[in-house]
Design a protein around this motif. Structure first.
Motif, short mmCIF file in Angstrom:
data_model
loop_
_atom_site.label_atom_id
_atom_site.label_comp_id
_atom_site.label_asym_id
_atom_site.label_seq_id
_atom_site.Cartn_x
_atom_site.Cartn_y
_atom_site.Cartn_z
N THR A 12 3.49 7.89 -4.17
CA THR A 12 2.64 8.46 -3.13
C THR A 12 3.14 7.96 -1.78
OG1 THR A 12 0.74 8.54 -4.61
CG2 THR A 12 0.26 8.54 -2.25
N THR A 13 3.42 8.91 -0.88
CA THR A 13 3.90 8.55 0.45
C THR A 13 3.00 9.22 1.48
OG1 THR A 13 6.18 8.29 -0.27
CG2 THR A 13 5.85 8.77 2.06
N THR A 14 2.55 8.43 2.43
CA THR A 14 1.63 8.97 3.43
C THR A 14 2.19 8.73 4.83
OG1 THR A 14 0.45 6.87 3.40
CG2 THR A 14 -0.44 8.61 2.01
N TYR A 15 1.87 9.65 5.72
CA TYR A 15 2.11 9.45 7.15
C TYR A 15 0.73 9.52 7.79
CZ TYR A 15 6.81 11.10 5.81
OH TYR A 15 8.03 11.28 5.20
N GLY A 16 0.16 8.40 8.09
CA GLY A 16 -1.22 8.42 8.58
C GLY A 16 -2.11 9.13 7.57
#
Ligand code: ATP
Length: 240
Positions: free
Chosen positions: A8-12
């Motif tokens: 899982t990768t998030t940007y904000g």
């Protein structure tokens, strides 16, 4: 060879990847397909350590590399060819290629099945680059630049090549030429390729496995042949 689990990768607030599971088999081409914004580039950036995931693991040859420093990835046998064909414009073709050689194992690890070890190998594979070896990289066409970034990555003698949208903006004839070459490299040398593409038709023509990402989630994992044949899947997810 590469196991991606629950990544899982998030940007904000944006979830670019959401619990992604992908297995990349050694000596094969795994194509990750999907529309703009599906998370394909984020996947490669997370695997190569440029972006840190919020959760999940990446395992290369049995070793957990999720938190490994990005500069260690080349030594681990990974080469990442980002979208956008980043060559150093003022350097010549040959100087750009020499930069790739700096990433090669210094002990000449003969156990690696590296198909491209020398400039001569690179020019043998990409004759157009040999013809232009002393030209500055900015004088190259889009197709030649794509060849240059792939050749440069291969000179680091990777076992796993991450390719981000190599077909972007290229004429179909050039795309076919580059994809044929990648297919040949994998068939002849045992290189492993994780290919990210919006051009599903071309990618599936050379891939062994096809994976479709949609809004950061894996929605299909199939053999490339099954994906090519399954009209419903193609219509639903790939638009052809
Ligand atoms: P493309 O083909 O356009 O590159 P993609 O499938 O590679 O699309 P990503 O670039 O990984 O998709 O983007 C996935 C999501 O993450 C999108 O919603 C995008 O807007 C968002 N995103 C990507 N990079 C960033 C960033 N640096 N900051 C904020 N959001 C980002």
């Amino acid at each position: 060879m590469l196991e991606i689990r629950n990544l899982t990768t998030t940007y904000g607030p944006v979830k670019a990847l959401d619990s992604v599971d992908i297995t990349v088999e050694r000596g094969a081409i795994t194509a990750v397909l999907g529309a703009n914004g599906a998370g394909k580039t984020s996947l490669l950036r997370t695997v190569s350590g440029l972006v840190r995931p919020a959760a999940g693991t990446v395992t290369l040859d049995g070793e957990d590399i999720t938190s490994a420093p990005v500069e260690s990835m080349v030594r681990r046998g990974m080469a990442h060819v980002p979208e956008g064909r980043g060559v150093i414009a003022e350097l010549t073709v040959e100087e750009n290629l020499r930069l790739g050689m700096m990433g090669a194992p210094t002990n000449g690890d003969a156990s690696r099945e590296a198909p491209v070890r020398t400039l001569k190998d690179a020019y043998g594979l990409f004759p157009a680059l040999g013809d232009r070896s002393n030209q500055q990289a900015h004088t190259l066409s889009g197709g030649e630049r794509q060849m240059l970034v792939i050749a440069r990555a291969l000179l680091a003698q990777p076992t796993l090549l991450l390719l981000d949208e190599p077909s972007l903006g290229l004429a179909p004839r050039i795309v076919a030429q580059i994809f044929d070459l990648v297919r040949g490299l994998v068939a002849d040398s045992g290189l492993t390729v994780l290919l990210v593409e919006q051009n599903a038709t071309s990618a599936l023509s050379i891939a062994h496995t096809g994976i479709v990402l949609n809004l950061g989630r894996v929605v299909v994992t199939e053999s490339a042949e099954a994906l090519r044949r399954d009209e419903t899947l193609r219509h639903s997810y790939l638009g052809f």
